[in-house]
Scaffold this active site. Structure first.
Site, PDB file in Angstrom:
ATOM      1  N   CYS A   1       2.134   6.903  -0.227  1.00 16.98           N
ATOM      2  CA  CYS A   1       1.377   5.664  -0.008  1.00 16.98           C
ATOM      3  C   CYS A   1       2.085   4.492  -0.673  1.00 16.98           C
ATOM      4  CB  CYS A   1      -0.063   5.776  -0.522  1.00 16.98           C
ATOM      5  SG  CYS A   1      -0.996   7.020   0.348  1.00 16.98           S
TER       6      CYS A   1
ATOM      7  N   ASP B   1      -3.259  -1.498 -12.317  1.00 21.81           N
ATOM      8  CA  ASP B   1      -3.665  -0.269 -11.644  1.00 21.81           C
ATOM      9  C   ASP B   1      -3.286   0.894 -12.560  1.00 21.81           C
ATOM     10  OD1 ASP B   1      -3.657   2.097 -10.233  1.00 21.81           O
ATOM     11  OD2 ASP B   1      -2.421   1.374  -8.570  1.00 21.81           O
TER      12      ASP B   1
ATOM     13  N   GLN C   1      -2.271   6.141 -12.492  1.00 23.40           N
ATOM     14  CA  GLN C   1      -1.287   7.145 -12.936  1.00 23.40           C
ATOM     15  C   GLN C   1      -1.065   7.151 -14.444  1.00 23.40           C
ATOM     16  OE1 GLN C   1       0.091   9.436 -11.001  1.00 23.40           O
ATOM     17  NE2 GLN C   1      -0.823   8.658  -9.126  1.00 23.40           N
TER      18      GLN C   1
ATOM     19  N   LYS D   1      -7.834  12.104 -11.035  1.00 23.13           N
ATOM     20  CA  LYS D   1      -6.469  12.239 -11.552  1.00 23.13           C
ATOM     21  C   LYS D   1      -6.482  12.516 -13.054  1.00 23.13           C
ATOM     22  CE  LYS D   1      -4.542   8.948  -8.211  1.00 23.13           C
ATOM     23  NZ  LYS D   1      -4.028   9.775  -7.115  1.00 23.13           N
TER      24      LYS D   1
ATOM     25  N   HIS E   1       1.362   1.124  -5.071  1.00 16.30           N
ATOM     26  CA  HIS E   1       0.651   1.978  -4.119  1.00 16.30           C
ATOM     27  C   HIS E   1       0.036   1.060  -3.059  1.00 16.30           C
ATOM     28  CE1 HIS E   1      -2.536   4.739  -2.729  1.00 16.30           C
ATOM     29  NE2 HIS E   1      -1.891   5.705  -3.326  1.00 16.30           N
TER      30      HIS E   1
END
Lengths: 152, 418
Positions: B375, B211, B214, B237, B134
């Site tokens: 993104c 990261d 997700q 999220k 991202h």
């Protein structure tokens, strides 16, 4: 099969499938590269403008993007060919107001002609930049913005 | 758990019709059609208990945190720090103080990039990211490299969207200071082998940031098992309010890092001549935090724990398999990203129409999907598409919704091919 919306009218779909004036003008007097960074629409607009009268003798584009951006650019080229650049600037203002819902073609005075096909965009705020990219790029070309224009 | 989190064992214990009743928005309509929400990779909806917890907190319990010696403040502080403990347990951290709250993953990565970069990155050092990050895990590192004179190296991906691990190994050297990759790609759904990535990075003395934006909502996590140095997440999220997220970091590393944002609450002592900083995590939480959002996050974690992250992963994987086979049967649709290990997210390209036209027409049928570059422009460039349409699923989605999506895509193809 059909969709209940005013956005994708037959003329728009037709210009998307068979974009008019989809070519480069080799000795263009004006050109500009325009991008819509959020969705990747990417076009270059070429103009051949008469020095004295300010008449747009020829107008074309190349690039890629969604149906709305392609059809909008294609229709713009057919609309402005043979017209004066003063009118081009005025039309850009009116077009922009229309897609933002600030000009109602059924009530307010305008000279948008068949460009009112894009009136339905005002119901889709996320798509207005798809329709306006062509016009921003046109103005960028007329203003000799060599660095290009962006809708953001 | 990180490497085995897509394994489906037994029958998923998810009663989706019952789950759906927990989410008020799922019974609303869009453009006159029942809402089919498939943009969970962008943001998720909130269960009623999160909405109600936030309302009750604001109505009856709200106070500032860490500052006042009065009941409201003490109560708020207790709840706020209690959520830090919940997050630590949820991620498998050893100590609750290893969790720093931020506005979300973007701010979390910016914090680490800035503070770690300032402390540890020097000229000619190297930072490694991947080709499927991202922008939030790309731009901060580009800036660190620019400012510190370091170099950014990129792990390539194969045509299925998987990291090429042999190439990754070649990039590692004694110049590598940081490896920053996602656990799950937001654009393709690829689940990366983060434990292996971490081990290899540590072998050359580099630190690792994962990261987790997700992954956190969709699988059981154990940051100690992964071994990473930092792990980021976003509350919105994972069924919590927007504006809250955070980052896990190993305490010994946090202690070495300088602050990112400065001001109140992050100090030990301030005189006009000099300021000493508070210990982590307070050092990295200047200013009044989003207190209410933190309380909402705690409630969302309780909810997820009650359902069970293994149940969620198994159920979502069944959705992925169902959706993938549906999409493979549609002529003119190409799935971008076919990693063997994949989260419940399908990125696809419709030959007949641009993704923005696709999502506008899906919306006509009440279906919310993302169309765009997600993104992740370098990912789009790698796969030679300007953008894709993405259906990202959650455990409140049903196979019937994927059927409706497939039908709507076919309709869209007919419309643009007519």
């Amino acid at each position: 099969m059909s969709y209940d919306n005013e956005l994708y009218q037959q003329v728009i779909l037709d210009h998307n499938r068979k974009p008019r004036n989809f070519r480069e003008i080799k000795d263009a007097t004006h050109s500009c590269h325009g991008v819509n960074p959020l969705c990747g629409d990417d076009i270059t607009v070429y103009l051949d403008v008469d020095d004295g009268e300010g008449v747009i003798n020829d107008l074309s584009f190349q690039g890629s993007g969604c149906a709305i951006s392609k059809a909008s650019t294609s229709l713009m080229t057919t609309f402005l060919k043979g017209k004066k650049i003063d009118l081009a600037r005025k039309t850009k203002e009116e077009f922009h107001k229309m897609i933002l819902g600030e000009l109602d073609p059924e009530i307010d005075e305008h000279s948008l002609g068949k460009l009112t096909l894009f009136m339905g965009i005002r119901e889709y705020p996320s798509r207005t930049k798809c329709a306006s990219l062509a016009w921003h790029t046109l103005i960028g070309a007329l203003d000799k913005k060599h660095e290009g224009v962006s809708t953001e | 758990m990180s490497e085995s989190n897509t394994v489906v064992t037994g029958n998923p214990v998810i009663d989706v019709d019952k789950i759906r009743q927990d989410f008020p928005i799922l019974s609303t309509t869009v453009r006159g059609k029942p809402l089919i929400y498939l943009d969970n990779g962008a943001t998720t909806h909130k269960p009623l208990r999160v909405i109600e917890r936030v309302r009750k907190f604001d109505a009856e319990e709200y106070g500032t945190v860490r500052r006042g010696a009065y009941k409201l403040c003490e109560h708020s502080t207790q709840l706020y720090e209690g959520v830090r403990k919940k997050v630590a347990d949820f991620l498998g951290a050893e100590k609750q103080g290893e969790i720093v709250f931020t506005s979300g993953t973007t701010q979390a990565i910016n914090l680490v990039a800035y503070s770690f970069g300032k402390r540890f990155i020097e000229k000619d050092d190297e930072i490694i990211i991947s080709n499927i990050e991202h922008h939030a895990n790309t731009v901060p590192w580009q800036i660190v490299c620019e400012e510190r004179g370091a170099k950014l190296k990129v792990i390539p991906v194969n045509d299925d969207g998987e990291l090429v691990m042999e190439e990754y190994e070649k990039l590692l050297s004694n110049k590598t200071r940081m490896v920053a990759v996602n656990h799950v790609s937001n654009a393709l759904g690829t689940i990366n082998p983060v434990k292996e990535i971490t081990e290899k990075a540590h072998a050359v003395g580099a630190r690792v940031l994962i990261d987790g934006a997700q992954s956190t909502p969709h699988m059981k996590l154990d940051v100690q098992e992964i071994g990473c140095d930092f792990y980021t997440f976003s509350g919105h999220k994972m069924y919590a309010p927007s504006g809250i997220g955070g980052v896990y970091g190993k305490m010994d590393l946090w202690e070495e890092l300088p602050p990112y944002v400065t001001g109140g609450d992050m100090i030990m002592q301030v005189t006009l001549e000099k300021t000493t900083y508070a210990k982590p995590p307070a050092r990295f939480e200047a200013g009044t935090p989003p207190i209410t959002q933190v309380i909402g996050l705690g409630e969302a974690i309780d909810y997820l724990n009650e359902i069970g992250m293994d149940n969620i992963a198994a159920y979502e994987n069944s959705l992925l398999e169902y959706g993938t086979s549906l999409f493979n049967d549609i002529d003119g649709v190409r799935i971008i990203g076919n990693a063997k290990n994949k989260a419940a997210l399908i990125s696809f390209y419709v030959e007949a129409a641009h993704p923005h036209d696709v999502v506008t027409l899906l919306d006509q049928d009440g279906i919310s999907c993302r169309g765009g570059h997600h993104c992740a422009q370098p990912t789009m460039i790698r796969f030679g598409v300007p953008a894709t349409t993405r259906a990202s699923m959650a455990f409140y989605n049903k196979t019937e919704e994927l059927d409706a999506l497939a039908e709507s895509i076919k309709k869209c193809i007919r419309f643009f091919s007519a």
